[in-house]
Design an enzyme around this catalytic site. Structure first.
Site, mmCIF file in Angstrom:
data_model
loop_
_atom_site.group_PDB
_atom_site.id
_atom_site.type_symbol
_atom_site.label_atom_id
_atom_site.label_comp_id
_atom_site.label_asym_id
_atom_site.label_seq_id
_atom_site.Cartn_x
_atom_site.Cartn_y
_atom_site.Cartn_z
ATOM 1 N N ILE A 116 0.853 -1.178 0.000
ATOM 2 C CA ILE A 116 0.000 0.000 0.000
ATOM 3 C C ILE A 116 0.896 1.238 0.000
ATOM 4 O O ILE A 116 1.805 1.354 0.819
ATOM 5 C CB ILE A 116 -0.930 0.031 1.239
ATOM 6 C CG1 ILE A 116 -1.702 -1.293 1.377
ATOM 7 C CG2 ILE A 116 -1.860 1.232 1.176
ATOM 8 C CD1 ILE A 116 -2.599 -1.644 0.211
ATOM 9 N N GLU A 117 0.627 2.130 -0.919
ATOM 10 C CA GLU A 117 1.340 3.402 -1.024
ATOM 11 C C GLU A 117 0.315 4.503 -0.753
ATOM 12 O O GLU A 117 -0.721 4.552 -1.402
ATOM 13 C CB GLU A 117 1.920 3.550 -2.432
ATOM 14 C CG GLU A 117 2.607 4.857 -2.709
ATOM 15 C CD GLU A 117 3.109 4.961 -4.156
ATOM 16 O OE1 GLU A 117 3.677 6.006 -4.491
ATOM 17 O OE2 GLU A 117 2.909 4.012 -4.945
ATOM 18 N N VAL A 118 0.593 5.344 0.227
ATOM 19 C CA VAL A 118 -0.273 6.489 0.508
ATOM 20 C C VAL A 118 0.520 7.730 0.131
ATOM 21 O O VAL A 118 1.659 7.902 0.569
ATOM 22 C CB VAL A 118 -0.721 6.535 1.983
ATOM 23 C CG1 VAL A 118 -1.526 7.787 2.274
ATOM 24 C CG2 VAL A 118 -1.536 5.290 2.321
#
Length: 132
Positions: A116-118
């Site tokens: 997951i990349e925020v």
């Protein structure tokens, strides 16, 4: 031809556990749809969850997902929230390239090792800054 993404599907080991993670860590809204399937939503998009073998057309394995999500929070707020939820940050903040320009990102894994990349879009340069 294509205007936007409607939803993605992540393969997980335990759907209820995945939903709880996305609700608490990413502040997404959970809901149930068609035949008791579960998903989380944000804006006009959603993430559906499936267990391995649930959808015979989809051959994704657990942890094969890699998703970039744009936040309205500052990255400092995101990092603090992740740490408060005992989520290990794998990388970041780091500069990356988003669909609409430069972004600052932090990376972590969900409970099933999906990446997951925020991210936050960097401030666009003003006309004065571009001239420099």
């Amino acid at each position: 031809m294509i205007s936007h993404i409607d939803h993605i599907v992540l393969t997980v080991a335990d759907i209820d556990r995945a939903v709880a993670f996305y609700e608490s860590v990413l502040k997404l809204e959970s809901f149930t749809f068609a035949n008791g399937r579960k998903a989380v939503r944000f804006g006009q998009q959603k993430i559906n969850f499936q267990v391995l073998g649930q959808e015979l057309r989809n051959h994704a394995m657990e942890g094969a997902g890699d998703v970039c999500l744009i936040t309205s929070w500052t990255l400092e707020e995101v990092v603090a929230h992740l740490k408060a939820n005992k989520v290990m940050i794998l990388e970041g903040p780091v500069s990356k390239s988003g669909a609409q320009g430069p972004i600052q990102s932090v990376y972590f894994n969900d409970l099933d090792n999906n990446l997951i990349e925020v991210s936050v879009y960097e401030e666009p340069l003003s006309d004065d800054q571009e001239a420099e």
